[in-house]
Structures are given as structure tokens and as C-alpha cells.
Design a protein around this motif. Sequence first.
Motif, PDB file in Angstrom:
ATOM      1  N   VAL A 439       0.841  -1.204   0.000  1.00  0.00           N
ATOM      2  CA  VAL A 439       0.000   0.000   0.000  1.00  0.00           C
ATOM      3  C   VAL A 439       0.873   1.250   0.000  1.00  0.00           C
ATOM      4  O   VAL A 439       2.075   1.183   0.255  1.00  0.00           O
ATOM      5  N   GLU A 484      -6.900   4.293  -4.965  1.00  0.00           N
ATOM      6  CA  GLU A 484      -5.674   3.533  -5.222  1.00  0.00           C
ATOM      7  C   GLU A 484      -4.969   4.090  -6.439  1.00  0.00           C
ATOM      8  O   GLU A 484      -5.559   4.824  -7.234  1.00  0.00           O
ATOM      9  N   GLU A 487      -3.099  -0.044  -8.670  1.00  0.00           N
ATOM     10  CA  GLU A 487      -3.451  -1.175  -7.816  1.00  0.00           C
ATOM     11  C   GLU A 487      -2.827  -1.143  -6.422  1.00  0.00           C
ATOM     12  O   GLU A 487      -2.854  -2.132  -5.698  1.00  0.00           O
ATOM     13  N   LYS A 488      -2.262  -0.016  -6.058  1.00  0.00           N
ATOM     14  CA  LYS A 488      -1.766   0.131  -4.686  1.00  0.00           C
ATOM     15  C   LYS A 488      -2.744   1.031  -3.941  1.00  0.00           C
ATOM     16  O   LYS A 488      -2.938   2.189  -4.315  1.00  0.00           O
ATOM     17  N   LYS A 489      -3.344   0.489  -2.897  1.00  0.00           N
ATOM     18  CA  LYS A 489      -4.318   1.270  -2.137  1.00  0.00           C
ATOM     19  C   LYS A 489      -3.618   2.342  -1.313  1.00  0.00           C
ATOM     20  O   LYS A 489      -2.485   2.155  -0.872  1.00  0.00           O
TER      21      LYS A 489
END
Length: 642
Positions: A439, A484, A487-489
Motif C-alpha cells: 500500500v 488507489e 493497484e496500490k491502495k
Amino acid sequence: MTEQSIGKQTREFQTETKQLLDLMIHSIYTNREIFLRELISNASDAIDKIRVQSLTNHDLLEGDPDFAITLVADEKANTLTITDNGIGMTYDEVVENIGTIAKSGTKSFLEKLKESGGAADSELIGQFGVGFYSAFMVAEKVTLITRAPGQPKGICWESTGDGTYTIEECDREKRGTSLILSLHPEFRSSENPEENFLNQYTLQRLVKKYSDYIRYPIKMAFTVKGKEGEADTQEVRTLNSMTPLWVKSKNEIKPEEYNQFYKDVFHAWDDPLEVMHTKAEGAVEYTTLLFIPAHAPFDFYQRETNTGIRLYSKNVFVMDNYQDLLPEYLRFVRGLVDSPDFSLNISRELLQHSNQLKKIGKNLEKTIFKTLEKMLEKDRDKYKKFWQEYGKAIKNGTYADFANRDKLQTLLMFPSSHSVDELTTFDEYIARMPAGQTVIYYATGKDRSSVERLPQMEILKEKGLEVLYLFDRVDEFAIDSLREYKEKKFQSISRGDLKLQELDAPKDKKDDEVADKENESLIAAVKEQLTGKVADVKISHRLKTSPVCLVSGDEGISLSMEQILSEMDNSMYKASRILELNPDHELFGVLRELHAAAPDSDNFKDYCELLYGQALLMEGLTPEDPIGFAAKVARLMTKPAK
Ligand code: ADP
């Protein structure tokens, strides 16, 4: 006509106007020559107005369709007269436009000037465009004679800038306005030709410099020296070239020309940060010349700035400040679009429904984004300047403009724990992520030092995890709406479970689980004490040296957002508060002892309250009962030290 004409009246200027005039007359100001640009630009605006109106009402032209601005330098009378055959003004319009300062911009100008101690520098004057009043920088007396089309009488207005003006009806045959400047001696002296505003060469030079692209001819009778034995002759010359810069091809135009054009047309006082000049042919045909100003307008983020794009059709001015071409957050872009598809007398309402214009708008957006992406990649220093001025606008765009979100998010920059002086983009952050990090961490606060001292930061620092810092009100809105990136929150360090144990060795993970189990009854008792105040109490896995911290749940609004909303008079929304206790802190041991001895004692209750109060304070929040909190602290402090 039996109408009685209105006789001469003496009136007072509005207070702000007086102040402004006073400054114009008395301040030491070096660049006084810009008065000519300001007055010519007013004349040109006045002609634009009648030209557009005459398209639907030809009678307004009163048989005088040859638009022009004329300069007359009269050395005997010591006057410079600027005449236009524009829209003119009625009696009421003169009082309204010339006697008062209605524009908030001019008021703010005065405030800024006062702040700067009264030093009227050229930058300020240019920035605010104080227009008409600049006449008083060079003139002892200003006389304005004007007639609006269809009016039987003209209006004569006069002032020496001493706080009052006179106004009366008078005869004036021609439509439009003449401004007669009785020049101050120092501006008509042959000893100082550069600032002799009766000198034909000086006037010619100034028109070239400031008003070359004005699209109406600026005419002046020029005295040409006769050859030996012959008398001097006079000829009327047009001083400006009137050739619109954007019709030339890009490689024929020098950077200075773009800059000068920008300054002339958009009344700017400094060079633009960026120039975009493109031509499109095919389904939609247009030429566009866009500029990113080096500085955002002083009130850019406070009110809706009414700047927009200028529209032209085959070099002919159609409309100024057309706002619907670009989304609101891109309104800092100045410039123009010239398309043969615009009809000359089209209304703003009709334009709003034009598909052509919508397509052009989309293309301009693309041009702007491409330019910014390139700037970020190739010229970071410039991009940093851009970001400084307009970063907030781009952030606003991320939640206001869904369609362009992908492009906008790559343009965002934030401070972070990685570097004290460099900002970072999401891509740069991701490139530095250690293996296993899934994340993007962020922290909110008012500045670097308060964020770095948050108890929640300690563990991330220890684990060497980079944290983005969100200092700006809009930041959290932007991050929340993005959710996000690649695809990284986005994960707030003050929210929910950071799951940092997953990055730990299995042994440490085990320890944490044991600690949770052992303290179950203590935690339940603290929670009981704080009923109604916190949603939950937990053993913390993120604290190192601090005894407590306050976080909010994964869902709902965050504590910082709660503060922003309540400042905006919206205190309906509350973040869920979770109090976390540090099991490794000495205070935790004390709490445990107190609980074991007597879970109902006042002492234990006070400790619970005090811990919660501390946690609030560290978040920049006030304990709900500050007096009670202080009393408890005082009680504790007066206990004999061990
Ligand atoms: P601005 O041009 O920025 O609005 P100014 O102080 O220069 O501010 O002028 C105030 C107003 O006076 C203008 O908005 C316009 O309505 C009017 N005005 C000024 N000069 C002229 C002119 N030559 N012809 C008609 N109206 C004018």
C-alpha cells in the motif's frame, strides 16, 4: 429637441477611488508609460463591444463603420488625446464606471499596496490592471468626452485627481470616447524624450511595444521632415501591425514574441510559464494559443475567477472570457482559440450546445495534459514552479473530473518522509517501495514537523517505510476519491489496522497476539470508562515511545476530515475514534496495576480519561471537557513525587 441638458455638477469620488488616485499621483513609480497600453486597451474593448452589438443592430454604427483608435499629440496645448469610435458611455455609465471602483480586484490591489507599505511597484499595477486611473500617473488633468450611440448628447467629465470630478452634458458629434490628458510638465519635456508623451517617436515605440496586436488601427498624424528647402509634411500612420501572432507558423515565432503577445493581450506583467501553440485540421479546425501564467491570480483559490478563453473566428474577435471550454480547475490557463466554425454573433448560450466547441475543449485538455506530463518528465524545476502555483487546482481536478482522473493522478506531487525538500509523485514513491509493501502510506497534518511527531509515524519510520504527507485541505479529498494508484491502495497511518506485522518476523507476530489475549479484561474496562467517547479500545501495534494514539476505522471519515468539515460548518459527520494503547510503555504497566487493584477506583477512571485526552491533543483536537482534563492533570501533579 426640447430636452433640458444636465448642467455641471461636482461630485466626489468613492473613497477607494480617492485612495487609488492618490497613489497613482504621488507614488514613485518608474514604469509610467504603461498608462498608454491601459487606455488603448480600454479603447479597443469599447470598439469590440460596439462591433459585436452592431452585428444585430446595424444602426448603432451611425454610418461610421471604420473602427479606429486615434492619438493626437498637441504640443501647443500640451495634451495627448486618445480617441476611439467604440461604444461610448451614457451619463449613468460614466458615473458608474469612472467614479467608483466596483471591481473587487482593484480593492484587493489597494489592500496589497497598503501591505507593501505603499510602494506601488510595476508588478502590482500590471497584475491588477488598474486601467483608466493610470491616466493620472502622467496627467495633471484628465478630460473625458464620450457619447453612446443613439444618445443626443455627449458627456463631459473632468478631474485633476484631487478627490472630486465634474460632470455635465455637452455636445459631441461622433460616437465613442476621447480622453484628453493634460500632461504633467515632466512628461512633455524635450529633455526627457523617452518619457515625453508628446513625442511622436516615443508614442510610436510604445504602441509597438505594448499594443501591436490590437486589432483596430491605432492612427497618428506623423510629421515627416521635409527634404532640404522643403516644408515638413504630415501623414497619417497606423502604428500597430495588427497581425495576429497565432496565424504565423510556430517556427517563425521567437519566444520573446510569444511573451510580449501574452503580456499585451492578457495584461500580464511577467512572462508566461508555458506556451502552447497548436493547429488542428480535419473534423474540427482551429488554432489555439494557450499560456500558463507564471503566477496564479491573487484570488485564484478564493473565488471563481472569471477568466476564460478568448474566441476568434478567422482572426476576428468573437468573445472574451468564454468559460465553458475548459473544466473549472484548469481556469488558470489563459489564451485563445480561433476557429472558422465560430460565427461572429453567436451567443454564449448557443455556444454551450455546440458540439464543435465541445470537441475543441476536449482537445485543449489533451494539449494541456500532454504539456504538463512532458514538463514533469523533462523540466522538473519548471514543473515545481507550476505545482507551487496550481497544484491545488490539479488536486481539485482529481475529484472533480472523473474522465481525466488517470492523467491527473500521474501529475500529483506530495511531500513525503523520503526527502525534506523534494516532492514526490506516486510513480516515484512506488519505485522506492521495498518488496512486500503493498500500500501507499500517507499521513495528514498541518505541517512536516507536526506529522513527523505523530505517534503513529514511529513504527513506519522504524521499518523504513515512506509516508506521503498531506498538508493541504484538499489532499485528503483527492486521495480518498482516488482510493488507489496502479493497484496500490492508499492507507492512512491513522486508520484501521496497518497490518504491519505481516512485514515482521513470525516471532514478533506471535508476541503481539499474546499481548492482545493477556490484556483482554483491562481493554474491556478502559472501553467501558470511555463509553460514548470512543468506538473501540485496542492494544496498539504501531506505537513505539508514545503511550497512546487515536486512530479512526477503515470506513467512514477520518479524524482530519472531521476537523476540515467542522471548520466548514459541517459538524454532522464524526469519525469513529479508536484509542490504541502501547503495551510496551511504562504507563501501560501503571494502568494495569491500577486496574488489578481496583477497577472501580476514581484513580483508574481518571487515568483512562487522561490517556484519551492526551491522544486527542496529539491529534490537534481539544479534549471534550478541557477544564475537567486540566483539573485531573493538576490533581496528578500535586500528588507527592515518588
Ligand atoms: P477595466 O477596463 O479593467 O474594466 P477601467 O478602470 O480601465 O477598468 O475602466 C472602467 C470601465 O470604464 C470599463 O470597464 C468600461 O466600462 C469603461 N470605459 C473605460 N474606458 C472606456 C472607453 N474608452 N470607452 C467606453 N467605456 C470605457
